[in-house]
Design a protein around this motif. Structure first.
Motif, PDB file in Angstrom:
ATOM      1  N   ILE A 369       0.795  -1.069   0.057  1.00 25.48           N
ATOM      2  CA  ILE A 369       0.048   0.174   0.088  1.00 25.48           C
ATOM      3  C   ILE A 369       0.908   1.210   0.067  1.00 25.48           C
ATOM      4  N   ALA A 370       0.468   2.178  -0.940  1.00 27.82           N
ATOM      5  CA  ALA A 370       1.192   3.454  -0.888  1.00 27.82           C
ATOM      6  C   ALA A 370       0.404   4.656  -0.955  1.00 27.82           C
ATOM      7  N   ILE A 371       0.683   5.681  -0.172  1.00 30.81           N
ATOM      8  CA  ILE A 371       0.043   7.073  -0.199  1.00 30.81           C
ATOM      9  C   ILE A 371       1.245   7.821  -0.791  1.00 30.81           C
ATOM     10  N   LEU A 372       0.833   8.274  -1.992  1.00 31.12           N
ATOM     11  CA  LEU A 372       1.513   9.496  -2.929  1.00 31.12           C
ATOM     12  C   LEU A 372       0.933  10.821  -2.764  1.00 31.12           C
ATOM     13  N   PHE A 373       1.845  11.804  -3.042  1.00 31.93           N
ATOM     14  CA  PHE A 373       1.393  13.062  -2.801  1.00 31.93           C
ATOM     15  C   PHE A 373       2.261  13.912  -3.747  1.00 31.93           C
ATOM     16  N   GLN A 503       7.694  -4.404   6.171  1.00 32.44           N
ATOM     17  CA  GLN A 503       6.358  -4.344   6.113  1.00 32.44           C
ATOM     18  C   GLN A 503       6.021  -2.923   6.711  1.00 32.44           C
ATOM     19  N   GLY A 504       5.220  -2.103   6.098  1.00 28.36           N
ATOM     20  CA  GLY A 504       4.696  -0.642   6.366  1.00 28.36           C
ATOM     21  C   GLY A 504       4.314   0.097   5.171  1.00 28.36           C
ATOM     22  N   VAL A 505       3.273   0.751   4.993  1.00 33.56           N
ATOM     23  CA  VAL A 505       2.688   1.419   4.190  1.00 33.56           C
ATOM     24  C   VAL A 505       3.800   2.589   3.746  1.00 33.56           C
ATOM     25  N   THR A 506       3.940   2.743   2.307  1.00 34.46           N
ATOM     26  CA  THR A 506       4.707   3.594   1.887  1.00 34.46           C
ATOM     27  C   THR A 506       4.091   5.283   1.852  1.00 34.46           C
ATOM     28  N   VAL A 521      -2.883   2.055  -4.356  1.00 39.90           N
ATOM     29  CA  VAL A 521      -2.266   3.164  -4.264  1.00 39.90           C
ATOM     30  C   VAL A 521      -3.432   4.437  -3.890  1.00 39.90           C
ATOM     31  N   PHE A 522      -3.132   5.210  -2.992  1.00 39.21           N
ATOM     32  CA  PHE A 522      -3.857   6.309  -2.682  1.00 39.21           C
ATOM     33  C   PHE A 522      -3.154   7.543  -3.302  1.00 39.21           C
ATOM     34  N   LEU A 523      -3.806   8.274  -4.207  1.00 37.45           N
ATOM     35  CA  LEU A 523      -3.316   9.697  -4.829  1.00 37.45           C
ATOM     36  C   LEU A 523      -4.114  10.859  -3.928  1.00 37.45           C
ATOM     37  N   VAL A 524      -3.576  11.458  -3.405  1.00 33.64           N
ATOM     38  CA  VAL A 524      -4.067  12.286  -2.270  1.00 33.64           C
ATOM     39  C   VAL A 524      -3.692  13.601  -2.635  1.00 33.64           C
ATOM     40  N   VAL A 553      -0.853   7.369 -11.103  1.00 41.56           N
ATOM     41  CA  VAL A 553      -1.959   6.488 -11.540  1.00 41.56           C
ATOM     42  C   VAL A 553      -1.177   4.968 -12.035  1.00 41.56           C
ATOM     43  N   THR A 554      -0.202   5.236 -12.756  1.00 44.49           N
ATOM     44  CA  THR A 554       0.418   3.919 -13.038  1.00 44.49           C
ATOM     45  C   THR A 554       1.205   3.297 -12.128  1.00 44.49           C
ATOM     46  N   ARG A 555       1.259   3.718 -10.958  1.00 46.58           N
ATOM     47  CA  ARG A 555       1.952   2.948  -9.872  1.00 46.58           C
ATOM     48  C   ARG A 555       1.121   1.757  -9.208  1.00 46.58           C
ATOM     49  N   ALA A 556      -0.367   1.954  -9.729  1.00 45.00           N
ATOM     50  CA  ALA A 556      -1.286   1.120  -8.831  1.00 45.00           C
ATOM     51  C   ALA A 556      -1.426  -0.222 -10.022  1.00 45.00           C
TER      52      ALA A 556
END
Length: 731
Positions: A369-373, A503-506, A521-524, A553-556
């Motif tokens: 899982i990743a959060i991208l900003f 192990q950890g959200v990026t 992927v969370f695009l915030v 978008v294409t990271r997901a």
């Protein structure tokens, strides 16, 4: 998480050259077998470009066409180089050099410096900031922390574009760069910075390339020696090559054409550093006989994610857009992207953390899982939200895995146990390799259950847990493996910087997420002012922001969440709008072709095309049209903003807040309500258009001649980033 760690960790080495080609699709196989002459691979996101070029090198080596030591594969990050070396080792092609431009150049410079120049190579400095500060002091120019960073970036850009101090001003103007200070001052600081380096006998990161280029140009004997060593070149991410890197590549090649490049113009997101896709787009012009292979089969993302990615590029403009690749997903259908709107940023972060907690509880690994900003400054809000939800996370761009102190100590402990395990009471009752590793690492702080909370203690535990998991995978893949075998594997991985999964959200910026992928992927923060960023004004800058979102978008692989907040903080004015890039793509929105066409030089916030340069006559009755979508406006509030309420706002929020503070001061001083100075709508219109002069300010509805005379100078000063002069006007 990278594709390498997502696939089988320890595959068997192919038993023949032909076996290297197994599993490649027709286009990838074409890349792998095109071993002669110039080759250009145009590879869309998720199409297996790294797989194609590593199998190309391995096939050439295993078939006897390429000698390992004669191949130089060039990447742009140490991580990518390490991953490539690891893949080549797994394919039976150990010994191939895979390095960054700077790493390869530095090795050559260190080796040939005594012969070419004499003495030892000057010391390489890691950071320029202090040297730039000293140069500013020598020039008696005061720079704050932000200005130091901006000036340093200008110096770096100048060097990679081979611009000398005297030429900085015209070069920056030609490139459309907005200098953080007067260009003449930047040139002065740049020259002083070079003087400081010479006085202290040090060189910087860019000097490594500049000096290598100089040596190869001046010493043909040294150039020929390098060309005799390296006879075949592969360049990954070719769309990000700078003019300086291209010059070095040309010198390495000489008159030969044994070159393979791979890239995607739609993923050009580093132009601010001097990168340009022109070398990729012009490759066939410079090499008319080149083999060109297009990879469009997307193995990473579901059709739903690919559809959104293609939709983003379908609205793009410019040269890179003319060469875009239409991706075709090879995966089974998945869920539709989720779009969410929140009242403010903390609520948006809490919403993401809550959904991530649910995903982890349902069995999705946190590492997937990743959060991208858009900017690193957005990270803190999400760190807090994840910590509150008891979700482990890791920050992308932090210390490399094998350089972490706990990993170094653990490696030493495992090495000692491998050599003297017979005398270690911890190992008396354990037989299998995973149990031995758990026993040894328990002395370093590993426990069966993770510690509560987050922070440094949790990060150390995550590092040790990654080693435990790696030992389990290693033992399962190689029956009978010993602790000594694992230590040897760790050494090879450390040399290749092929880290195990933590192990950890990026948490990562969109720029630092390039080359990575996750299941979720969370695009915030996908709102106007952040995507595209406020300071993106020109067509080229806007299009690069679009490509940056495309990369996100294409990271997901499967799940994609896109969100935005209407205001920055709780209780704030809900003036934000979803990014224009989502128009026609998110549910309930429509594509507005007028918006794209209206971009033009200077950005869409400059008003209706054709009206710039002449102040409108207030008495003239002409239909007011939305400057975004072109619809006729009838509502007075919309007419004041010159756009529909539901069309995206490109307001500079920082400017808006400064104008509000100034208006409050004016209202207090005159003893009248704030709206009598300017209404909220008028302030929003000013913050959206950011007028440069009185003519542009006068065109804004709500700014009459009296207010222009009374407040114009102050407002223009604020728009220019200056402090308004003390007003001497009286009621």
């Amino acid at each position: 998480m990278t594709a390498a760690t997502h696939s089988t960790l320890f595959p068997q080495v192919p038993d023949s050259a032909d076996a290297v080609l197994d599993g490649l699709d027709p286009e990838q196989r074409e890349v792998a077998t095109a071993l002669h002459g110039p080759v250009c691979v145009l590879a869309g996101a998720g199409t297996g470009k790294t797989r194609a070029i590593t199998h190309r090198i391995a096939y050439g080596v295993r078939a006897g066409v390429l000698h390992p030591s004669s191949v130089l594969a060039v990447t742009f990050t140490n991580r990518a180089a390490g991953e490539m070396r690891g893949r080549l080792r797994q394919l039976g092609a150990a010994g191939v050099q895979a390095r960054t431009f700077h790493s390869a150049a530095l090795r050559q410079l260190q080796y040939f410096w005594p012969k070419a120049i004499g003495g030892s190579l000057p010391r390489l400095v890691d950071r320029k900031i202090q040297l730039v500060a000293d140069a500013a002091a020598a020039c008696r120019i005061r720079l704050d922390r932000g200005e130091l960073r901006d000036v340093t970036a200008e110096i770096e850009w100048s060097k990679v574009t081979q611009t000398v101090p005297a030429d900085y001003a015209p070069a920056a103007a030609k490139a459309g760069r907005e200098s953080p200070r007067d260009p003449a001052e930047i040139a002065q600081l740049y020259a002083a910075y070079e003087d400081v380096k010479r006085e202290r006998s040090v060189i910087d990161f860019e000097d490594v390339l500049l000096l290598t280029v100089a040596v190869l140009q001046d010493r043909h004997d040294i150039a020929e020696q390098i060309r005799a060593q390296y006879q075949h070149f592969v360049v990954d991410e070719y769309q990000d090559v700078s003019p300086l890197q291209q010059r070095l590549l040309d010198l390495w090649l000489g008159e030969r054409d044994s070159l393979c490049v791979v890239g995607d113009a739609s993923q050009t997101i580093y132009s601010f550093t001097g990168a340009t896709p022109d070398h990729l787009l012009d490759f066939r012009t410079r090499h008319p006989g080149a083999t060109v292979v297009k990879l469009v089969r997307d193995y990473r993302s579901t059709p739903q994610v690919v559809h959104l990615a293609n939709g983003l590029l379908a609205q793009a403009r410019g040269r890179a857009a003319d060469h875009r690749l239409e991706l075709v997903s090879q995966r089974a259908p998945g869920p539709e992207p989720v779009y969410a709107e929140y009242t403010d940023e903390p609520t948006e972060a809490e919403g993401a953390a809550r959904r991530i907690r649910e995903l982890i509880d349902s069995g999705v690994p946190a590492s997937e899982i990743a959060i991208l900003f858009r900017t690193n400054a957005q990270s803190e809000t999400y760190e807090q939200a994840l910590a509150d939800a008891a979700v482990p996370y890791q920050l992308r761009g932090a210390e490399r895995f094998f350089d972490r102190p706990e990993v170094r100590k653990a490696s030493i402990a495992l090495r000692g146990a491998a050599r003297f395990g017979g005398n270690d009471s911890l190992l008396d009752d354990v037989v299998d390799l995973p149990s031995q590793v758990r026993a040894v690492l328990s002395g370093e702080g590993w426990t069966t259950q993770p510690p509560a909370g987050s922070g440094a203690v949790r990060e150390r535990w995550e590092s040790l847990a990654a080693l435990v998991n790696l030992a389990q995978d290693f033992a399962a893949a190689k029956l009978g493996a010993t602790l000594a075998d694992l230590v040897a594997e760790l050494d090879e991985r450390a040399n290749a910087q092929h880290a195990p999964t933590v192990q950890g959200v990026t948490l990562a910026s969109l720029h630092s997420a390039k080359g990575l992928e996750w299941d979720v992927v969370f695009l915030v923060g996908v709102a106007e002012g952040m995507m595209p960023i406020t300071y993106a004004k020109t067509d080229e800058q806007i299009e690069e922001e679009r490509r940056l979102l495309y990369v996100g978008v294409t990271r997901a692989r499967e799940h994609l969440h896109v969100s935005w907040a209407l205001s920055r903080s709780p209780g704030g004015r809900p003036s934000r709008r979803p990014s224009r890039f989502l128009d026609g793509l998110r549910p309930g929105s429509t594509a507005t072709t007028g918006r794209t066409a209206a971009g033009g030089a200077g950005g869409i916030e400059r008003g209706i095309p054709g009206t710039r340069g002449s102040a409108p006559k207030r008495a003239q009755r002409v239909p007011a049209r939305c400057r975004v979508c072109g619809r006729t406006l009838t509502d007075p509030g919309e007419m004041k903003l010159m756009r529909c309420d539901d069309c995206p706002s490109d307001m500079n929020e920082g400017l808006y807040e400064r104008l509000r503070e100034w208006r409050a001061d004016q209202a207090r001083g005159s003893g009248q309500p704030a709206f009598c100075v300017f209404t909220d709508r008028t302030l929003m219109a000013i913050a959206e258009s950011a007028p440069d002069d009185e003519r542009e300010l006068a065109r804004i509805p709500g700014v009459g001649m009296r207010k222009l005379t009374r407040y114009g100078a102050d407002v223009l000063a604020i728009c220019a980033g200056q402090s308004p002069a003390e007003s001497t006007d009286q009621d």
